[in-house]
Design a protein around this motif. Structure first.
Motif, PDB file in Angstrom:
ATOM      1  N   VAL A 104       0.867  -1.175   0.000  1.00  0.00           N
ATOM      2  CA  VAL A 104       0.000   0.000   0.000  1.00  0.00           C
ATOM      3  C   VAL A 104       0.909   1.233   0.000  1.00  0.00           C
ATOM      4  O   VAL A 104       1.677   1.420   0.948  1.00  0.00           O
ATOM      5  CB  VAL A 104      -0.900   0.031   1.254  1.00  0.00           C
ATOM      6  CG1 VAL A 104      -1.798   1.270   1.233  1.00  0.00           C
ATOM      7  CG2 VAL A 104      -1.718  -1.241   1.357  1.00  0.00           C
ATOM      8  N   ASN A 106       2.592   4.528   0.758  1.00  0.00           N
ATOM      9  CA  ASN A 106       2.428   5.456   1.892  1.00  0.00           C
ATOM     10  C   ASN A 106       3.295   6.710   1.766  1.00  0.00           C
ATOM     11  O   ASN A 106       3.299   7.547   2.667  1.00  0.00           O
ATOM     12  CB  ASN A 106       2.686   4.737   3.217  1.00  0.00           C
ATOM     13  CG  ASN A 106       4.110   4.218   3.340  1.00  0.00           C
ATOM     14  OD1 ASN A 106       5.018   4.668   2.634  1.00  0.00           O
ATOM     15  ND2 ASN A 106       4.312   3.274   4.236  1.00  0.00           N
ATOM     16  N   GLN A 108       6.238   7.338   2.216  1.00  0.00           N
ATOM     17  CA  GLN A 108       7.216   7.609   3.267  1.00  0.00           C
ATOM     18  C   GLN A 108       8.638   7.423   2.749  1.00  0.00           C
ATOM     19  O   GLN A 108       8.945   6.406   2.123  1.00  0.00           O
ATOM     20  CB  GLN A 108       6.975   6.698   4.470  1.00  0.00           C
ATOM     21  CG  GLN A 108       5.681   7.012   5.192  1.00  0.00           C
ATOM     22  CD  GLN A 108       5.678   8.433   5.717  1.00  0.00           C
ATOM     23  OE1 GLN A 108       6.419   8.772   6.626  1.00  0.00           O
ATOM     24  NE2 GLN A 108       4.851   9.271   5.128  1.00  0.00           N
ATOM     25  N   PRO A 109       9.531   8.386   3.039  1.00  0.00           N
ATOM     26  CA  PRO A 109      10.920   8.263   2.586  1.00  0.00           C
ATOM     27  C   PRO A 109      11.770   7.483   3.587  1.00  0.00           C
ATOM     28  O   PRO A 109      11.308   7.181   4.691  1.00  0.00           O
ATOM     29  CB  PRO A 109      11.375   9.726   2.557  1.00  0.00           C
ATOM     30  CG  PRO A 109      10.618  10.352   3.694  1.00  0.00           C
ATOM     31  CD  PRO A 109       9.273   9.651   3.730  1.00  0.00           C
ATOM     32  N   PRO A 129       8.982   2.846   6.610  1.00  0.00           N
ATOM     33  CA  PRO A 129       7.855   1.925   6.823  1.00  0.00           C
ATOM     34  C   PRO A 129       7.223   1.499   5.494  1.00  0.00           C
ATOM     35  O   PRO A 129       7.145   2.289   4.550  1.00  0.00           O
ATOM     36  CB  PRO A 129       6.875   2.774   7.637  1.00  0.00           C
ATOM     37  CG  PRO A 129       7.155   4.187   7.239  1.00  0.00           C
ATOM     38  CD  PRO A 129       8.607   4.247   6.824  1.00  0.00           C
ATOM     39  N   ASP A 131       3.671  -0.598   4.126  1.00  0.00           N
ATOM     40  CA  ASP A 131       2.374  -1.122   4.517  1.00  0.00           C
ATOM     41  C   ASP A 131       1.903  -2.163   3.509  1.00  0.00           C
ATOM     42  O   ASP A 131       2.113  -2.006   2.293  1.00  0.00           O
ATOM     43  CB  ASP A 131       1.351   0.015   4.617  1.00  0.00           C
ATOM     44  CG  ASP A 131       1.692   0.975   5.734  1.00  0.00           C
ATOM     45  OD1 ASP A 131       2.096   0.508   6.817  1.00  0.00           O
ATOM     46  OD2 ASP A 131       1.563   2.210   5.536  1.00  0.00           O
TER      47      ASP A 131
END
Lengths: 140, 127
Positions: A104, A106, A108-109, A129, A131
């Protein structure tokens, strides 16, 4: 699946069993972890779809895996292993008909965890992270 | 007796009228949906004893381009508390991430679909 606690846990365990080839910590990280590692947190599968009679026809398992390393390259290398282990895979779990695991997005780096210092250094670990979702139908 | 040319021309005219207003119609629906998502995100984080200070950083921005209607919703790092958003929603190297970033989307999904269906019904009524 009224009393589904056991099979829900089996689904989570089946997902987590795919995580091999790197250090994995489930649920929490020890005080002196071995870098790099993957922290995995997996929920109890929640209801995704109901039949016309309102019985549960499918559930979705959500998992967050945080890849943690001492360098950005280390995070990316383990992230590749993680992706190879999960993306598109169908775990075989008794009592379930499962779809494929999907990541999924997200956004995020890779980023430093400024609240943690690597023992013996003044450096912060880096982490990213990821997901995942896995949808399945319990076999009646 | 018509060969259908006039009717076809009228249909094309009506479709053109609908297309002219469709972008603004959908934009209004998306705006309202984005407001609902933003407000639910603020309500959720306001319940957190550790992260409620970032509630004021949650906002959304329009990222519309030609033919694309888009809203980006979430904590703004340039606002007070906005830099906590990563930790609240995604945790750190040691876990955490108690905020559910998808919950407001799941709440809004049926409302948004319903509003878009109402729009298409309205357009169909204009033909």
């Amino acid at each position: 699946m009224g009393g589904a606690a056991v099979t829900g846990d089996a689904l989570a365990a089946g997902f987590e069993a795919l995580l091999t080839g790197f250090t994995v910590y489930k649920d929490k990280v020890p005080s002196s972890p071995s870098f790099p590692y993957v922290l995995v947190l997996t929920n109890f599968p929640t209801v995704a779809e109901r039949s016309m009679a309102r019985t549960v026809s499918s559930r979705v398992l959500r998992s967050r895996t945080s890849v943690v390393g001492l360098t950005g390259a280390s995070v990316r290398i383990v992230a590749q292993k993680l992706t190879d282990a999960l993306e598109g895979k169908r775990p075989n779990v008794a009592g379930w008909v499962l779809g494929a695991i999907e990541s999924v997005p997200n956004e995020q780096p890779v980023q430093p965890d400024l609240d943690v210092t690597i023992p013996g250094t003044a450096e912060n670990p880096l982490y990213q992270p990821f997901d995942w979702i896995l949808t399945g139908s319990p076999i009646a | 007796m018509s060969d259908g040319t006039e009717e076809l021309r009228a249909l094309a005219h009506d479709l053109g009228d609908i297309a002219d207003g469709a972008y603004d119609d959908v934009d209004k629906v998306l705006f309202k949906g984005a407001m609902n998502v933003k407000n639910e995100m603020i309500a959720d984080v306001s319940k957190s004893p550790h992260f409620k200070g970032m509630a004021g950083s949650i906002t959304f921005e329009h990222q519309n381009t030609r033919g694309v209607i888009k809203r980006v919703i979430g904590p703004d790092k340039s606002r007070r508390g906005g830099s906590l958003g990563n930790i609240y929603y995604f945790g750190t190297s040691r876990g955490g991430g108690s905020g559910d970033i998808e919950k407001p989307l799941r709440s809004e999904d049926p409302r948004l679909v319903s509003a878009l269906e109402a729009l298409t019904a309205k357009w169909a009524g204009q033909l």
